[in-house]
Design an enzyme around this catalytic site. Structure first.
Site, PDB file in Angstrom:
ATOM      1  N   ASP A 290      48.775 -37.299  42.935  1.00 39.37           N
ATOM      2  CA  ASP A 290      47.476 -37.951  43.095  1.00 39.37           C
ATOM      3  C   ASP A 290      46.570 -36.980  43.860  1.00 39.37           C
ATOM      4  O   ASP A 290      47.010 -35.973  44.407  1.00 39.37           O
ATOM      5  CB  ASP A 290      47.600 -39.322  43.786  1.00 39.37           C
ATOM      6  CG  ASP A 290      46.366 -40.194  43.489  1.00 39.37           C
ATOM      7  OD1 ASP A 290      45.362 -39.663  42.950  1.00 39.37           O
ATOM      8  OD2 ASP A 290      46.381 -41.393  43.796  1.00 39.37           O
TER       9      ASP A 290
HETATM   10  C1  NOJ Z   1      42.679 -40.918  43.306  1.00 35.94           C
HETATM   11  C2  NOJ Z   1      43.215 -42.187  42.718  1.00 35.94           C
HETATM   12  O1  NOJ Z   1      44.219 -42.725  43.553  1.00 35.94           O
HETATM   13  C3  NOJ Z   1      43.765 -42.019  41.320  1.00 35.94           C
HETATM   14  O2  NOJ Z   1      44.089 -43.268  40.806  1.00 35.94           O
HETATM   15  C4  NOJ Z   1      42.782 -41.300  40.443  1.00 35.94           C
HETATM   16  O3  NOJ Z   1      43.294 -41.167  39.151  1.00 35.94           O
HETATM   17  C5  NOJ Z   1      42.472 -39.950  41.056  1.00 35.94           C
HETATM   18  N1  NOJ Z   1      41.882 -40.141  42.369  1.00 35.94           N
HETATM   19  C6  NOJ Z   1      41.531 -39.119  40.192  1.00 35.94           C
HETATM   20  O4  NOJ Z   1      40.275 -39.676  40.180  1.00 35.94           O
END
Ligand code: NOJ
Length: 756
Positions: A290
């Site tokens: 993430d």
């Molecule tokens: C953080 C988020 O937790 C995740 O769900 C997302 O896909 C990414 N950012 C990219 O935007």
């Protein structure tokens, strides 16, 4: 503890290679990857594991200095494997050109983006869609989202979000399918099928990404990014099933999660990533971290520094680094110093290349970036009609004392509330490229539905938010401006019936939007009181990304509908339901609490050693609030009523290879046609680890004309009864079971059987 085991009942969770996982494996491609790996320098390999968010406008001139210039040069040198947040046919084509026309090996970039509930045509938030209990409709929504996103040059969505979420305080509950692993698994698989279609290489499909692996939804006290500490039993039996379903449906990628679990950040979890996902499940795609989650292992107190974090993450099987810049900065040094085996890098690169091959990017890196198709395939009438169809299926009627459905020829109707003419909130959080203020508001939907003679009055009443409203800005819900209240009261008084649109705005739920209080914010309670005093004929249209504590509102009004945040066609879909063009068929995918102190609240809880008696004090309860929810999981009314016969079982005992059927006759006992969602639950009375008091095992949407009856038959096999037992196996244990059938998790008819 039960002594006998039903052997050989390997659940999907232990099948080594699922059909889906194998879909990415192709001997000819593996040979091509071997050849490519043989030509790549260590730096080029690491580049494939490096993902950046778009650092500059891809369609503008090349940046001339700083971090932007560095990223630009790295793309040209083949040191970036993927980008996120580059969108649109033109921008993706330009970015792809940078990589393909300049880098030595011309390896295409893979473009990822959060296509969560639509790209331009916005569908209901995922929690809302789950309320449809209609996997086919949800699959279609994902299919359309993929078609629009792929035409804009995207290859990959960071969805579906399949986190089971049982705490309404957690803002990201809006992004998933609610509290139940079975319903969540059906929705996860449907979305993967929808995004990926039958062929990843087709120009209207994109790779899916099951996230957030794992247990992100179990953050303590519902506070986003907080610590998770759950047992292996909860992990396996509750958290993982939707991920397994996504893997089985062929999800090409997984995203790990920000949280630690049992003291180990998920990003560094060998158990989750190597043992379970890539080991037991045979997953052949790649895992992306993430955003910054590799770097966050330093503040977690798990890594000394970014280099150490990179070492731990790659060892644990995190294949691609989203925006920690840990791999690009440190992996080469770690390999050279012997701290990281180059085999780990090769394996991760192989996984990334596999997905790029499957998407057809090596055949034509520009195949998805098609400006003509982007124009033609976006927000088409067909897509908007599908969005309206899913949206009306997602609406849950929670209370109706007979006021609904409304007559379209009503003389006057007042549409009141901070969300009544809000054209932005229905788009919800994570709205892709949905244009701001592009949803049909409730007011617009009502105006389009009623007769020309109907007078439609409007009053905002009170604002919900002061200050900015967007993904990055914290919203402030401290309105004190009462100047709009008198107009609301006046409109309510002047109208035959009132629609009161209250709840949450677009950015009140979502990432970083946890709340300790899930009541109505701002002056909304005051507005409800004032409006109800002026006119008793009030329908509350609740819009929200989570369950809210609205018991007092439900008590005060004759009708209440939960309409979540329904996307582009919100107002039309709500009007379809309010005026009876569509009889509500949505069912709650999550329990609605009476009080926030009940959270986490879910129907599939354990019995405890003290389930009663209620006459004593010393049983498991609160002394100030009931244990049960205000509205239970699976609940939702219709404009008609349904009755259930006693369930008939084909056998009262089954063996390990046997099956039994549970049949029940559902009758439409009202005067209108309607759709019922018949639900099947099971309880395993004694287990080597204790079992929930009820577990959903099946459901079916059935359309019934007034007076019509239909028999619904569910089949139960021993495999359906399996769980992750104390022996660390997915297996069913012999013994006594109860089976329940009905229209929600509370009002059920029951029978018994046993497993030999
Ligand atoms: C953080 C988020 O937790 C995740 O769900 C997302 O896909 C990414 N950012 C990219 O935007």
């Amino acid at each position: 503890m039960k002594r006998l085991l039903v052997a050989g009942l390997l659940a999907p969770a232990l099948v080594v290679c699922s059909a889906g996982a194998q879909g990415l494996l192709n001997p000819a491609t593996e040979k091509k990857i071997d050849a490519l790996l043989g030509q790549m320098t260590l730096e080029e390999k690491i580049g494939q594991l490096n993902q950046y968010s778009s650092p500059f406008d891809m369609t503008g001139p090349a940046p001339s200095q700083g971090a932007q210039k560095r990223a630009y040069d790295q793309i040209r040198s083949g040191l970036v494997g993927s980008m996120l947040n580059v969108t649109g046919a033109e921008a993706t084509r330009k970015a792809q050109q940078l990589a393909v026309e300049n880098s030595r090996l011309k390896i295409p970039l893979i473009f990822g983006y959060d296509v969560i509930h639509g790209y331009k045509t916005i569908f209901p938030i995922p929690l809302g869609e789950a309320a449809s209990w209609d996997p086919a409709a949800v699959e279609r929504s994902a299919r359309i989202a993929a078609t629009e996103a792929a035409a804009a040059g995207l290859h990959w969505t960071f969805g579906p979000m399949v986190d089971v979420a049982r705490d309404a305080r957690w803002g990201r509950i809006m992004e998933g399918s609610g509290e139940d692993p079975f319903l969540g698994s059906q929705m996860a698989a449907a979305r993967v099928r929808g995004f990926q279609g039958k062929d990843l290489a087709a120009v209207d499909t994109i790779a899916a990404c099951a996230k957030h692996y794992a247990a992100y939804g179990f953050a303590e006290a519902g506070r986003d990014y907080n610590t998770v500490d759950i047992s292996e039993s909860t992990l396996r039996n509750v958290v993982l099933p939707p991920f397994k379903a996504a893997a089985d449906a062929g999800a090409a990628t997984f995203m790990n999660s920000f949280n630690e679990i049992g003291g180990i950040p998920a990003t560094a979890s060998v158990h989750l990533q190597r043992e379970i996902l890539k080991g037991e499940w045979g997953f052949k795609g790649f895992v992306v971290s993430d955003w910054g989650s590799i770097g966050e292992m330093v503040p977690h107190g798990f890594s000394d520094d970014l280099a150490h974090a990179a070492q731990q993450a790659i060892a644990a099987g995190s294949d691609m680094d989203m925006e920690s810049r840990a791999y690009v900065a440190h992996l080469a040094g770690l390999v050279k110093s012997g701290k990281v085996d180059v085999k780990l890098i090769n394996e991760a690169v192989r996984r990334v290349l596999r997905v790029k091959y499957a998407l057809g990017l090596f055949d034509d890196p520009y195949r998805y970036s098609d400006a003509g198709r982007e124009r033609a395939a976006t927000m088409t009438p067909e897509h908007l009609a599908a969005a309206r169809e899913v949206a009306r299926k997602s609406i849950v009627l929670l209370k109706n004392d007979g006021l609904l459905p409304l007559d379209k020829t009503v003389r006057s109707i007042a549409v009141i509330g901070p969300l009544a003419d809000d054209k932005d909130s229905p788009l919800g959080n994570w709205r892709g490229q949905g244009a701001a203020n592009s949803a049909v508001s409730l007011l617009e939907g009502v105006k389009a539905a009623v007769s020309p003679a109907t007078r439609v009055l409007y009053a905002e009443g009170a604002k919900l938010v002061t200050g900015p409203r967007n993904f990055s800005a914290p919203s402030v819900y401290n309105t004190t401006d009462r100047s709009g209240l008198p107009a609301a009261v006046e409109a309510a008084r002047a109208a035959d019936v009132v629609l009161l649109a209250i709840g949450e705005d677009a950015y009140q739920s979502g990432e970083g939007r946890s709340q300790a209080d899930i009541g109505l914010k701002g002056l909304q309670d005051e507005l409800v009181r004032a409006v109800v005093e002026a006119n008793k004929r009030v329908v509350v249209v609740l819009m929200s990304g989570r369950p809210l504590t609205i018991g007092h509102v439900a008590d005060a009004v004759p009708a209440l509908v939960e309409s979540w945040l329904l996307g582009s066609q919100s107002g039309h879909a709500i009007a379809d339901v309010l005026f009876g063009d569509y009889s509500p068929s949505g069912r709650l995918p999550v329990s609605f609490p009476r009080h926030v102190g009940q959270e986490p609240l879910y129907y599939g809880h354990k019995n405890t050693g003290r389930p009663g008696p209620e006459s004593s004090v010393t049983w498991s309860h609160y002394t100030d609030v009931a244990n049960d929810p205000l509205y239970p999981f699976g609940f939702g009314l219709s404009y008609t009523t349904f009755s259930y016969s006693e369930p008939k079982l084909s056998a009262t005992e089954i063996g390990r290879d046997g099956r039994l059927t549970v049949s029940v006759t559902v009758t439409n006992t009202g005067k209108r046609a309607g759709t019922e969602v018949a639900q099947l639950y099971v309880r395993d009375l004694v287990g080597s680890v204790t079992r929930p008091v009820k577990e959903l095992k099946g459901f079916e949407r059935i359309d019934l004309l007034a007076g019509q009856a239909r028999e619904v038959t569910f089949t139960i096999t021993a495999a359906d009864l399996a769980f992750y037992t104390a022996r660390g196996r997915w297996e069913a244990e012999p013994g006594a079971f109860r089976v329940f059938v009905g229209g929600n998790s509370r009002d059920l008819k029951e029978a018994s059987f046993s497993l030999r």
